[in-house]
Design a protein around this motif. Structure first.
Motif, PDB file in Angstrom:
ATOM      1  N   GLN A  79     -11.429   8.662   0.422  1.00  0.00           N
ATOM      2  CA  GLN A  79     -10.915   7.347   0.807  1.00  0.00           C
ATOM      3  C   GLN A  79      -9.806   7.459   1.852  1.00  0.00           C
ATOM      4  O   GLN A  79      -8.967   6.584   1.974  1.00  0.00           O
ATOM      5  CB  GLN A  79     -10.395   6.596  -0.433  1.00  0.00           C
ATOM      6  N   GLN A  80      -9.820   8.540   2.571  1.00  0.00           N
ATOM      7  CA  GLN A  80      -8.893   8.741   3.692  1.00  0.00           C
ATOM      8  C   GLN A  80      -9.713   8.929   4.954  1.00  0.00           C
ATOM      9  O   GLN A  80     -10.674   9.696   4.976  1.00  0.00           O
ATOM     10  CB  GLN A  80      -8.023   9.977   3.439  1.00  0.00           C
ATOM     11  N   ARG A  81      -9.351   8.214   6.014  1.00  0.00           N
ATOM     12  CA  ARG A  81     -10.108   8.283   7.254  1.00  0.00           C
ATOM     13  C   ARG A  81      -9.207   8.722   8.403  1.00  0.00           C
ATOM     14  O   ARG A  81      -8.037   8.325   8.477  1.00  0.00           O
ATOM     15  CB  ARG A  81     -10.720   6.919   7.587  1.00  0.00           C
ATOM     16  N   GLN A  82      -9.766   9.536   9.293  1.00  0.00           N
ATOM     17  CA  GLN A  82      -9.054   9.950  10.499  1.00  0.00           C
ATOM     18  C   GLN A  82      -9.253   8.884  11.563  1.00  0.00           C
ATOM     19  O   GLN A  82     -10.395   8.546  11.909  1.00  0.00           O
ATOM     20  CB  GLN A  82      -9.576  11.304  10.984  1.00  0.00           C
ATOM     21  N   SER A 141       3.171   8.585   7.378  1.00  0.00           N
ATOM     22  CA  SER A 141       1.905   8.180   6.767  1.00  0.00           C
ATOM     23  C   SER A 141       2.125   7.123   5.695  1.00  0.00           C
ATOM     24  O   SER A 141       1.205   6.793   4.947  1.00  0.00           O
ATOM     25  CB  SER A 141       1.187   9.389   6.157  1.00  0.00           C
ATOM     26  N   PHE A 142       3.344   6.601   5.604  1.00  0.00           N
ATOM     27  CA  PHE A 142       3.644   5.541   4.638  1.00  0.00           C
ATOM     28  C   PHE A 142       4.496   4.486   5.331  1.00  0.00           C
ATOM     29  O   PHE A 142       5.036   4.710   6.419  1.00  0.00           O
ATOM     30  CB  PHE A 142       4.361   6.079   3.401  1.00  0.00           C
ATOM     31  N   PRO A 202      -4.179   9.896   9.763  1.00  0.00           N
ATOM     32  CA  PRO A 202      -4.967   9.337   8.662  1.00  0.00           C
ATOM     33  C   PRO A 202      -4.545   7.909   8.314  1.00  0.00           C
ATOM     34  O   PRO A 202      -3.393   7.522   8.488  1.00  0.00           O
ATOM     35  CB  PRO A 202      -4.645  10.290   7.506  1.00  0.00           C
ATOM     36  N   GLN A 203      -5.515   7.155   7.814  1.00  0.00           N
ATOM     37  CA  GLN A 203      -5.211   5.898   7.131  1.00  0.00           C
ATOM     38  C   GLN A 203      -5.843   6.006   5.746  1.00  0.00           C
ATOM     39  O   GLN A 203      -6.850   6.685   5.552  1.00  0.00           O
ATOM     40  CB  GLN A 203      -5.718   4.675   7.885  1.00  0.00           C
ATOM     41  N   VAL A 208      -2.972   2.479  10.934  1.00  0.00           N
ATOM     42  CA  VAL A 208      -1.964   3.114  11.780  1.00  0.00           C
ATOM     43  C   VAL A 208      -1.220   2.073  12.611  1.00  0.00           C
ATOM     44  O   VAL A 208      -0.098   2.289  13.058  1.00  0.00           O
ATOM     45  CB  VAL A 208      -2.632   4.162  12.700  1.00  0.00           C
ATOM     46  N   LEU A 209      -1.822   0.896  12.804  1.00  0.00           N
ATOM     47  CA  LEU A 209      -1.253  -0.111  13.691  1.00  0.00           C
ATOM     48  C   LEU A 209       0.149  -0.584  13.315  1.00  0.00           C
ATOM     49  O   LEU A 209       0.980  -0.787  14.208  1.00  0.00           O
ATOM     50  CB  LEU A 209      -2.202  -1.313  13.789  1.00  0.00           C
ATOM     51  N   PRO A 210       0.480  -0.813  12.029  1.00  0.00           N
ATOM     52  CA  PRO A 210       1.833  -1.309  11.729  1.00  0.00           C
ATOM     53  C   PRO A 210       2.939  -0.404  12.256  1.00  0.00           C
ATOM     54  O   PRO A 210       3.936  -0.895  12.801  1.00  0.00           O
ATOM     55  CB  PRO A 210       1.845  -1.382  10.201  1.00  0.00           C
ATOM     56  N   ASN A 211       2.771   0.900  12.102  1.00  0.00           N
ATOM     57  CA  ASN A 211       3.804   1.815  12.587  1.00  0.00           C
ATOM     58  C   ASN A 211       3.905   1.775  14.113  1.00  0.00           C
ATOM     59  O   ASN A 211       4.998   1.876  14.678  1.00  0.00           O
ATOM     60  CB  ASN A 211       3.509   3.235  12.109  1.00  0.00           C
TER      61      ASN A 211
END
Length: 798
Positions: free
Chosen positions: A584-587, A515-516, A575-576, A549-552
Motif C-alpha cells: 500500500q505504498q506507491r513510488q 514522508s509525514f 513514496p506516498q 506528495v503534493l501537500p509538502n
C-alpha cells in the motif's frame, strides 16, 4: 588531538623536519588538520633598546620613545605603562606583519607625532595572552638581533584521530607510529616502582556483582602526603597552554598531562575530604553529584561512580566531584588509576551530556595493562613537582583479559592491499608497533599489544602493514572490469533517475520533504485514517504518513512565496502511503508550478501557469520513464484536490497512472498558498516496464526525400467529446502515412447547434516511396473522416 613538536620529541628521537613529520603523519593515516608555527610570522621582529622615554606632548598616557633598532634610531609612540629607559623590547619596523591583527605595520601619526615603529606585547605576537604592557627581554640580548635567533618557538600540530585509534590520543602513541614509519626511534619509557613508606589509610574496593564487574575490573591508587599544590613548572604550563588547556595547579596539571602524554586519564582526590574507603560501584537512582565543572547531576542506576562513605565523589572515567577536589590548601592526595568499561562510560556521558578528555579516551578503550604503571609514573611526577611521600599502592581487581593471537598469511597483504611487502618488512613493522611476532605454519602468529584493542583480525594486521608502509606507496592501477561487480541499480531505480533528470531539465527544482505531514493536511488529500497515525512522531505537527506528495510541495511553495519567490516549479520523487499494509505504498513523481509561466514582455503578454503546463510535465515524465505518452488516454476526471474542469487523469486501459491539473482553490486557501498553482502526480510503478533495447544498430535518422503534406479537417462533435479521441482516431486512419496530428482550433459559439462544438485539426502526411496523387490524398482524407466519425460520432463540418 593537539601536541607540540618539542613534546613529540620527548618520546621520539628524530632529526626529521617539521615538514617531514607533517607528511609522515598523513601518510600513515593520522591526517594533519593544521600546524600553528609561531615562527612563521616573526621573521621581521628585532630586539630594540629604549634610549629615551619622554611624555607625549599631547597625551597624558602616551610616551614618546627613542628606540635603537641596531640599524638606526626610531621614534616610537607607546602607551604601555612599563615602557622605560634601558628596557630591551621586541620591535616591529614599518613593513613588518603583525600576527594578532594580520596587518602590515606602517608609519603613522599618533596625536600629531610620527611613530616609526611598534614595541610589541606577547599577545600582539600571538605568543600569550599578556597585553598589560610590552614584552620585556633579557638585558643581555644584542640590540638588532632577530627575534628568531634569540628565542625558540615550538610549533603546535593538530591531527585527526579516528575512533579506533585511542592510542594516538596520547603523544607517545603518535611517536610510536612515526618511529615505525621510519622517522626516528621511540625512546624507552622507564617505569620504576616508587617504594611506599607507609600503609595507605584509604583502601579501595570494587563493589560489583560478578555480572557487573566489567564496569571497573581493576582500580589502583595510593595516598601521597606532605604535598605542596602550587603552580606547575613553566615547561608543564607551556605544554598545556600550547594545546589549549588552562594550567590550574600542579596536581591537576599532572593528571591533564598524563591524559595527553600517555593517553592515561587519572584523578586525584583531596584525601582530607574523603570519608572512609574509596569504592567503585554502580550508582543508585536519584544520587546527586556536584561536578568539578560547577554543574549538579542526578544519577541513574547503572552509572559507574567512585564513592566514599558520603556518597558519589566522581563519575568513573568522566568527571571528578567538587566535594573532594584538590585546592591550593591540599596537602594529602589520593591518586586514582583505573580501567572503566567503554560502553558504560559512553552511555553515562551521553545521558548526562558531559564530554570530557577522560570520557573521550575511556569510551574508546584505553590500555587495560597500563593502570599500575601509570600510577607509578604519576606518583614519581607528583613527588618531583609537589614533594611529599607516597604510601604503599592499594590495588583492587585484576586487569581484564586482553591478550589475543592472530594468524597472518603474508599473501593477504598483497591480495587485500595491493602492495608487495617482504616478510621481514612485515615483521619489522609489526614489531615496531608493539606486536609480538612468531613463526607459524601459515605465516606469522601475531599478538597485538594491550594498547591496540582495535586489532582483532587478520585484515586489521594487513591494514597496519599497509598503513606504516605508507599509503602513498599504494600503486594506482586500473580495476579490471571482469572481477568488478556489475551495476546493481534496479530497473525502478534507473527509471527514477531518468524521470528526475527530465523534470530538472524542464526547469523544476528537486526537493526532499518529510514522508509525514499534519493530520489536517492529510485529510485534504484523502488520507488521515487512524491506522496511518504515527505512534512516535518526530514532531506534534508531523503525525500522519502522507497520502500524497503534493501537500509538502505546496507548503514549500508557500514558504518560498513568503520570501518573495512567487514563480517557481518544484518536484519530488518519493513514496506516498495509501495504507499501513505491505503493497500500500506507491513510488510517485509529483511536481507543481506556481505563479506565472511567462512574464510580461513587449512581444507577448504575461501568462499564468495552467493545467496544460502540468500535463506537459506529466507526459514528459512518462516518456522519460520509458512509457509511451501516445498510448495513454486522458479523461476529464481527477481527485477532489484538483480543480474540477481544469484537471485530468492519465489512464492506461482502465488503470490510472497519474493525475494533473490546477489545484483546487479551496485546498490552496486552507494551506495559505496563493494561486494559481498546477501540479501532477505520476505513479511510476503503474507504468509498464520499458522494453529492453535492441542490440542491433539502427540508423539515427529515417528521412524521406519527399515533401510532407498538411491537410486540415474540422469536425462537429458533441460538447463532451474530448480532443484526444479525435486525434487518436485520425492518427489511426493510416499509420504508415500520417506522422502527426495537431489541434489548432476550438469553436463553441452560435454557429454550431447547442450541445455541440467544432474541433479543427491539422494532419501531416509524409510520403516515403513516391509522391502522392490527388486520388491517394483524397482516399486518406476519406479514411480520416470515417475513423473520426466511428470513434466519436462526429461529422465533417461543411
Amino acid at each position: 588531538m593537539k601536541f607540540t613538536l618539542d613534546w613529540l620529541k620527548t618520546h621520539l628521537d628524530t632529526e626529521a623536519t617539521l615538514a617531514e613529520i607533517e607528511t609522515g603523519l598523513t601518510d600513515i593515516g593520522l591526517e594533519v588538520e593544521g600546524i600553528d608555527d609561531p615562527s612563521k610570522h616573526l621573521g621581521g621582529f628585532v630586539v630594540g633598546h629604549i634610549l629615551e622615554a619622554e611624555k607625549h606632548p599631547d597625551a597624558d598616557k602616551l610616551k614618546l620613545c627613542k628606540v635603537d633598532s641596531g640599524s638606526g634610531i626610531l621614534q616610537v609612540v607607546c602607551g604601555a605603562p612599563n615602557a622605560r629607559v634601558g628596557l630591551k623590547v621586541i620591535l616591529a619596523q614599518p613593513g613588518t606583519f603583525i600576527p594578532v591583527t594580520g596587518d602590515v605595520l606602517k608609519k603613522g601619526k599618533v596625536r600629531g607625532v610620527e611613530s616609526q615603529g611598534m614595541m610589541c606585547s606577547w599577545r600582539e605576537l600571538k605568543l600569550g595572552e599578556d597585553h598589560d604592557g610590552i614584552a620585556e627581554l633579557d638585558v643581555t640580548v644584542a640590540v638588532g638581533a632577530r627575534l628568531l635567533d634569540i628565542m625558540s618557538f615550538d610549533p603546535m600540530i593538530e591531527i585527526s584521530v579516528t575512533p579506533n585509534r585511542v592510542d594516538c590520543l596520547g603523544v607517545r602513541g603518535i611517536a610510536r607510529d612515526l618511529a615505525a614509519y621510519g622517522l626516528g626511534r621511540l625512546k624507552p619509557l622507564k617505569v620504576e616502582p616508587v617504594p611506599g613508606t607507609f600503609k595507605s589509610p584509604i583502601n579501595v574496593r570494587l563493589d560489583f556483582t560478578p555480572e557487573t564487574l566489567d564496569a571497573c575490573p581493576i582500580f589502583a591508587g595510593r595516598l601521597i602526603r606532605g604535598v605542596r599544590n602550587a603552580d606547575s613548572p613553566q615547561w608543564l604550563k607551556d605544554r598545556l597552554a600550547a594545546i589549549g588547556l588552562r594550567p590550574i595547579s600542579a596536581l591537576v596539571d599532572i593528571t591533564n598531562f598524563f591524559a595527553y602524554d600517555l593517553c592515561r586519564p587519572l584523578h586525584v582526590f583531596d584525601a582530607a575530604k574523603v570519608k572512609g574507603d574509596i569504592r567503585a560501584r554502580l550508582a543508585k537512582d536519584g544520587e546527586i553529584l556536584s561536578g568539578l565543572n560547577g554543574k549538579t547531576y542526578t544519577l541513574e542506576a547503572g552509572m559507574t561512580v567512585i564513592a566514599d562513605d558520603n556518597g558519589p565523589e566522581a563519575l568513573a572515567g568522566i568527571l571528578g566531584g567538587e566535594a573532594s577536589g584538590c585546592t591550593e590548601a591540599t596537602t594529602e592526595v589520593f591518586l586514582e588509576a583505573a580501567y572503566f568499561d567503554p560502553i558504560r562510560t559512553a552511555a553515562t556521558g551521553r545521558k548526562l551530556d558531559i564530554l570530557s578528555d577522560a570520557r573521550f579516551r575511556f569510551e574508546r578503550g584505553v590500555d587495560p595493562a597500563f593502570v599500575v604503571p601509570a600510577m607509578e609514573l604519576a606518583t614519581r611526577m607528583i613527588l618531583d613537582l609537589c614533594g611529599g611521600e607516597a604510601s604503599e599502592p592499594v590495588i583492587a581487581g585484576t586487569e581484564p583479559d586482553w591478550q589475543k593471537s592472530i594468524v597472518l598469511r603474508p599473501r593477504r597483504v598483497a591480495e587485500l592491499g595491493g602492495v608487495e611487502v617482504s616478510l621481514p618488512g612485515m615483521e619489522t613493522i609489526l614489531n615496531d608497533l608493539g606486536c609480538a611476532v612468531a613463526e607459524h605454519a601459515d605465516g606469522l602468529l601475531v599478538n597485538p599489544p594491550s594498547w591496540r584493542g582495535d586489532i582483532t583480525a587478520e585484515h586489521d594486521l594487513v591494514e597496519e602493514i599497509i598503513r606504516i608502509n605508507g599509503y602513498n606507496n599504494i600503486p594506482s592501477v586500473p580495476l579490471p572490469r571482469p572481477p568488478m561487480p556489475k551495476p546493481v541499480l534496479t530497473p525502478s531505480q534507473r527509471r527514477a533517475g531518468w524521470v528526475r533528470r527530465q523534470l530538472a531539465t524542464r526547469g523544476l527544482v528537486e526537493t526532499v520533504t518529510w514522508s509525514f505531514l499534519p493530520a489536517a493536511q492529510a485529510r485534504m488529500f484523502g488520507g488521515g485514517a487512524p491506522e496511518m497515525h504515527l505512534a512516535n512522531p518526530i514532531s506534534a505537527d508531523l503525525d500522519v504518513m502522507r497520502p500524497s506528495v503534493l501537500p509538502n510541495l505546496l507548503t514549500a511553495a508557500g514558504r518560498n512565496a513568503d520570501r518573495g519567490m512567487k514563480d517557481l516549479g518544484l518536484f519530488e520523487l518519493g513514496p506516498q502511503f495509501d495504507g499501513p499494509e505491505p503493497g500500500q505504498q506507491r513510488q510517485v513523481a509529483a511536481g507543481i508550478r506556481a505563479g506565472k509561466a511567462r512574464h510580461r514582455h513587449w512581444a507577448e503578454p504575461a501568462r499564468a501557469v495552467d493545467a496544460f503546463d502540468a500535463k506537459a510535465d506529466a507526459l514528459a515524465a512518462v516518456a522519460a520513464a520509458g512509457g509511451n505518452p501516445e498510448s495513454l488516454q486522458i479523461v476529464a476526471e481527477a481527485p477532489v484536490w484538483y480543480h474540477p474542469g481544469r484537471s485530468g487523469t492519465l489512464k492506461l486501459g482502465n488503470k490510472a497512472v497519474g493525475h494533473f491539473g490546477e489545484l483546487h482553490p479551496g485546498i490552496l486557501a486552507q494551506l495559505d498558498v496563493k494561486g494559481p498553482v498546477v501540479g501532477f502526480e505520476l505513479f511510476l510503478e503503474a507504468l509498464p516496464s520499458p522494453k529492453a533495447k535492441s542490440t542491433k544498430a539502427k540508423p539515427l535518422l529515417k528521412a524521406s526525400a519527399l515533401q510532407p503534406l498538411d491537410r486540415d479537417f474540422a469536425f462537429i462533435l458533441d460538447a463532451q467529446v474530448g480532443a484526444d479521441a479525435v486525434i487518436r482516431a485520425a492518427k489511426g486512419a493510416d499509420k504508415a502515412l500520417i506522422t502527426d496530428v495537431t489541434l489548432f482550433d476550438l469553436y463553441e459559439g452560435d454557429k454550431v447547434a447547442p450541445g455541440k462544438k467544432s474541433l479543427a485539426i491539422t494532419v501531416t502526411l509524409q510520403p516515403v516511396d513516391k509522391t502522392l496523387t490527388d486520388e491517394e490524398i483524397e482516399a486518406v482524407g476519406t479514411r480520416i473522416v470515417a475513423a473520426v466519425a466511428k470513434a466519436t460520432g462526429g461529422e465533417l463540418r461543411g
